[in-house]
Design an enzyme around this catalytic site. Sequence first.
Site, PDB file in Angstrom:
ATOM      1  N   THR A 160       9.618  34.926  15.895  1.00 51.04           N
ATOM      2  CA  THR A 160       8.678  35.311  16.957  1.00 51.04           C
ATOM      3  C   THR A 160       7.256  35.397  16.412  1.00 51.04           C
ATOM      4  O   THR A 160       6.306  34.878  17.008  1.00 51.04           O
ATOM      5  CB  THR A 160       9.107  36.658  17.576  1.00 51.04           C
ATOM      6  OG1 THR A 160      10.438  36.520  18.068  1.00 51.04           O
ATOM      7  CG2 THR A 160       8.187  37.084  18.700  1.00 51.04           C
TER       8      THR A 160
ATOM      9  N   CYS B 210      23.580  37.772  35.867  1.00 53.59           N
ATOM     10  CA  CYS B 210      23.520  38.210  37.266  1.00 53.59           C
ATOM     11  C   CYS B 210      22.956  39.624  37.319  1.00 53.59           C
ATOM     12  O   CYS B 210      23.363  40.466  36.518  1.00 53.59           O
ATOM     13  CB  CYS B 210      24.909  38.261  37.868  1.00 53.59           C
ATOM     14  SG  CYS B 210      25.760  36.706  37.780  1.00 53.59           S
TER      15      CYS B 210
HETATM   16  N1  PLP Z   1      12.807  30.652  18.374  1.00 58.10           N
HETATM   17  C1  PLP Z   1      14.081  30.328  18.606  1.00 58.10           C
HETATM   18  C2  PLP Z   1      14.421  28.905  18.933  1.00 58.10           C
HETATM   19  C3  PLP Z   1      15.091  31.281  18.540  1.00 58.10           C
HETATM   20  O1  PLP Z   1      16.354  30.953  18.781  1.00 58.10           O
HETATM   21  C4  PLP Z   1      14.715  32.621  18.230  1.00 58.10           C
HETATM   22  C5  PLP Z   1      15.723  33.691  18.210  1.00 58.10           C
HETATM   23  O2  PLP Z   1      16.700  33.666  18.948  1.00 58.10           O
HETATM   24  C6  PLP Z   1      13.372  32.915  17.977  1.00 58.10           C
HETATM   25  C7  PLP Z   1      12.440  31.899  18.060  1.00 58.10           C
HETATM   26  C8  PLP Z   1      12.931  34.286  17.603  1.00 58.10           C
HETATM   27  O3  PLP Z   1      13.238  34.523  16.258  1.00 58.10           O
HETATM   28  P1  PLP Z   1      13.264  36.012  15.651  1.00 58.10           P
HETATM   29  O4  PLP Z   1      14.499  36.652  16.166  1.00 58.10           O
HETATM   30  O5  PLP Z   1      13.315  35.818  14.180  1.00 58.10           O
HETATM   31  O6  PLP Z   1      12.014  36.673  16.077  1.00 58.10           O
END
Ligand code: PLP
Length: 368
Positions: A73, A318
């Site tokens: 993220t 849902c």
């Molecule tokens: N991008 C993708 C494609 C992901 O699957 C995820 C997590 O599920 C993230 C970003 C976020 O990663 P993090 O959990 O390390 O913040």
Amino acid sequence: MGNSIYADHAATTKLSTLSYVNMKEYLLEEYANISQPYSFSRKSKKAIRDARETIANCIGAEPDEIYFTSGGTESDNWVLSIFSKKGITTSCIEHHAILNPCKLLGSNGTPINYLKVDYNGKIIKEQLRKMDIAGGSLVSIMFANNEIGTIQDIKCLSQIIHSKNCYFHTDAVQAVGHVDINVKEFGIDYMSASAHKFNGPKGIGFLYVKKDCPLTPFILGGAQESGYRAGTENVASIIGMATALKENIDHMEERTLYLKSLEEIILHNLCEANIPFLRNGINQIPGNLSLSFPNFSGEMILHRLDLMGIYVSTGSACDSKNTQISHVLKAINLDKEFAIGTIRVSLGYDNTESDMIEIVKALKKIVL
Ligand code: PLP
């Protein structure tokens, strides 16, 4: 976990034992702050240097092109922030770690374009080729989709993007440690990764930034990460991440074959049982099975499986009034009766053949 079956490895993975062993010393004994000049910090400093080098080697990068972050993220948010003035083009199937910051940036005036995908979740290259995109802006396309597992034609996409004088970022959170990636060969300028998706610890990741590509600091404070990402280094987690990545890459071939064989057991047994279903995506990440059971609720399947000690994920949820179909299933235009009945089974190398038989047995009880 007892006798339960964990089949949600795209959500997170168990820490590798080797990572745990390598981390322990840096949690309990070598806990110095590596910014301090005294000799106590020497071993940790070297361990961080080595970890950066290991990670760089695993993806074909140089050590000084690796910036440690708190995970996928943060890496995604960072790279988008660099292009807040130039503009961003992304796809409609990205993770919310891309889509939500793009939404905010867009509302603050950043030009944002969205690319469509086909029914398999592949970027429509013709659309990208024809799109009027400002030179110097960013195109961010995920390496592999977290719901349906589809891996994009990264090399071809990077060529199109560079022909427009744009920079290419890929959110490779689902791909790093699971498929071969060489950032130079693939023409990747920026890449996000997260350790907990490849058996490393949670809360640690990295951003690869190709030398000479635009870079602005993301977190201001101390001089860590060359002044671009301040904050005392999470030494043990960085070491755990490097260990897990190297371990996965060293075993990638055999693990890929194993995961593909597990997938086959599920698919074969579902067919044998005459269960109507559809598998979504194409050229999927090893172990990713997005399965749609028409006229069932994925959420109901998830909860029934949970009661039987099997943990999977769903593609739609849902609430009391509506069924919310995920943006990915909407983007691939999956028929509503299939979309609502979608679950994601994502396998890991700890899963066994008998786990697969148990999963199908449980599904039979639910959908037959
Ligand atoms: N991008 C993708 C494609 C992901 O699957 C995820 C997590 O599920 C993230 C970003 C976020 O990663 P993090 O959990 O390390 O913040």
